[in-house]
Design an enzyme around this catalytic site. Structure first.
Site, PDB file in Angstrom:
ATOM      1  N   ARG A 120       0.880  -0.806   0.079  1.00 13.40           N
ATOM      2  CA  ARG A 120       0.336  -0.202   0.167  1.00 13.40           C
ATOM      3  C   ARG A 120       0.999   1.595  -0.104  1.00 13.40           C
ATOM      4  O   ARG A 120       1.686   1.682   0.619  1.00 13.40           O
ATOM      5  CB  ARG A 120      -0.899   0.562   1.680  1.00 13.40           C
ATOM      6  CG  ARG A 120      -2.372   1.212   1.267  1.00 13.40           C
ATOM      7  CD  ARG A 120      -2.718   1.107   2.245  1.00 13.40           C
ATOM      8  NE  ARG A 120      -2.090   1.995   3.204  1.00 13.40           N
ATOM      9  CZ  ARG A 120      -2.495   2.175   4.065  1.00 13.40           C
ATOM     10  NH1 ARG A 120      -3.433   0.727   4.985  1.00 13.40           N
ATOM     11  NH2 ARG A 120      -1.806   2.903   4.860  1.00 13.40           N
ATOM     12  N   HIS A 124      -5.104   4.408   3.822  1.00  9.60           N
ATOM     13  CA  HIS A 124      -5.981   3.695   3.838  1.00  9.60           C
ATOM     14  C   HIS A 124      -7.127   4.999   3.024  1.00  9.60           C
ATOM     15  O   HIS A 124      -8.080   3.692   2.547  1.00  9.60           O
ATOM     16  CB  HIS A 124      -6.783   3.189   5.035  1.00  9.60           C
ATOM     17  CG  HIS A 124      -7.042   2.530   5.016  1.00  9.60           C
ATOM     18  ND1 HIS A 124      -7.571   1.620   4.596  1.00  9.60           N
ATOM     19  CD2 HIS A 124      -9.090   2.632   5.637  1.00  9.60           C
ATOM     20  CE1 HIS A 124      -8.951   1.384   4.350  1.00  9.60           C
ATOM     21  NE2 HIS A 124      -9.648   1.446   5.611  1.00  9.60           N
ATOM     22  N   TYR A 133       2.194   4.490  12.125  1.00 11.32           N
ATOM     23  CA  TYR A 133       2.403   3.455  12.196  1.00 11.32           C
ATOM     24  C   TYR A 133       3.379   2.532  10.537  1.00 11.32           C
ATOM     25  O   TYR A 133       3.795   1.653  11.169  1.00 11.32           O
ATOM     26  CB  TYR A 133       1.010   1.912  12.223  1.00 11.32           C
ATOM     27  CG  TYR A 133      -0.165   2.330  10.896  1.00 11.32           C
ATOM     28  CD1 TYR A 133       0.578   1.753   9.914  1.00 11.32           C
ATOM     29  CD2 TYR A 133      -0.672   3.216  11.639  1.00 11.32           C
ATOM     30  CE1 TYR A 133      -0.326   1.695   8.662  1.00 11.32           C
ATOM     31  CE2 TYR A 133      -1.749   3.675  10.244  1.00 11.32           C
ATOM     32  CZ  TYR A 133      -1.664   2.784   8.644  1.00 11.32           C
ATOM     33  OH  TYR A 133      -2.388   2.763   8.211  1.00 11.32           O
TER      34      TYR A 133
END
Ligand SMILES: Cc1ncc(C[n+]2csc(CCOP(=O)(O)OP(=O)(O)O)c2C)c(N)n1
Ligand SMILES: [Mg+2]
Length: 224
Positions: A120, A124, A133
């Protein structure tokens, strides 16, 4: 997942040649619906392609914290479903895998699980701040491997793609999307009764009251 398995099986029962493909993330393979759908499709030999876009994150949960399985493709073994693991940033590899799976489904060979491995390279969603994170250097590194850019470069090296062609394709795509948006916005609002239809063969008695209540609320809010 279960809807896709049911749709594919239904097409098979009706003797139609259609097959189904369902796209889902790595995180989705940790949910019950994946297992139910995969098992059902396997047992019924449903003409279904299960295409997992493993971008290695389910929001802030990395894939290593979601499963002890070595690969997500391994999960298909338990359902007797053939599986392939491909470089998800390689357009042609994904095409080949999907082509093989579609041929199998059309030849009554049942479902195939494809794990397309990517990384990714964006948050998100707009509400997500991945700095908390994720290793941003890793993201930058993976961004160089991003599928569109890679395929663009490949086609340019072959001499198939030029700046002018890219501009044309982009303009055409914009046009198609704008038309689709206009078409969707011109659709009349669906009848709220649709929420209650097709869920039960014999709807419970309470549905009539619930639908009347929904219509009443929508009306007070000035919606159709
Ligand atoms: C049952 C359920 N739990 C939690 C969520 C919140 N949620 C939305 S997207 C998401 C992560 C999905 O990750 P993945 O399946 O890997 O898909 P990706 O967005 O990475 O493509 C979560 C946990 C949800 N929508 N449904
Ligand atoms: Mg994911």
């Amino acid at each position: 997942m279960s809807h896709a398995a049911g749709l594919a099986w239904g097409k098979k029962l009706k003797g139609e040649s259609a097959i189904a493909i369902v796209f889902f993330g790595d995180g989705a393979t940790s949910e019950g619906s994946f297992h139910e759908g995969a098992n059902f499709a396997g047992v019924m030999r449903a003409p279904l392609i299960l295409l997992c876009n493993n971008n290695q994150w389910a929001i802030s949960t990395p894939v290593a914290e979601q499963t002890r399985a070595e690969t997500l493709a391994d999960k298909a073994i338990g359902y007797g479903i053939p599986a392939l693991r491909v470089d998800g940033a390689d357009v042609l590899a994904v095409y080949e895998a999907a082509h093989e799976a579609a041929e199998r489904a059309r030849a009554d060979g049942g479902p195939t699980f494809i794990e397309a491995v990517t990384y990714r390279s964006a948050p998100h969603a707009t509400a997500d701040d991945p700095r908390a994170y994720i290793d941003l250097e890793r993201v930058e590194e993976e961004r160089r491997n991003e599928c569109l850019g890679r395929y663009d470069g490949y086609l340019r090296r072959l001499g198939v793609l030029t700046d002018a062609l890219v501009e044309n394709v982009k303009a055409e795509a914009l046009d198609v999307v704008r038309q689709a948006i206009a078409q969707a916005e011109a659709e009349p609002a669906p009848d709220p009764g649709l929420v209650f239809e097709h869920a039960y063969a014999n709807p419970p008695a309470s549905f009539e009251h619930d639908l009347a209540e929904l219509r009443r609320v929508l009306e007070t809010e000035g919606r159709p």
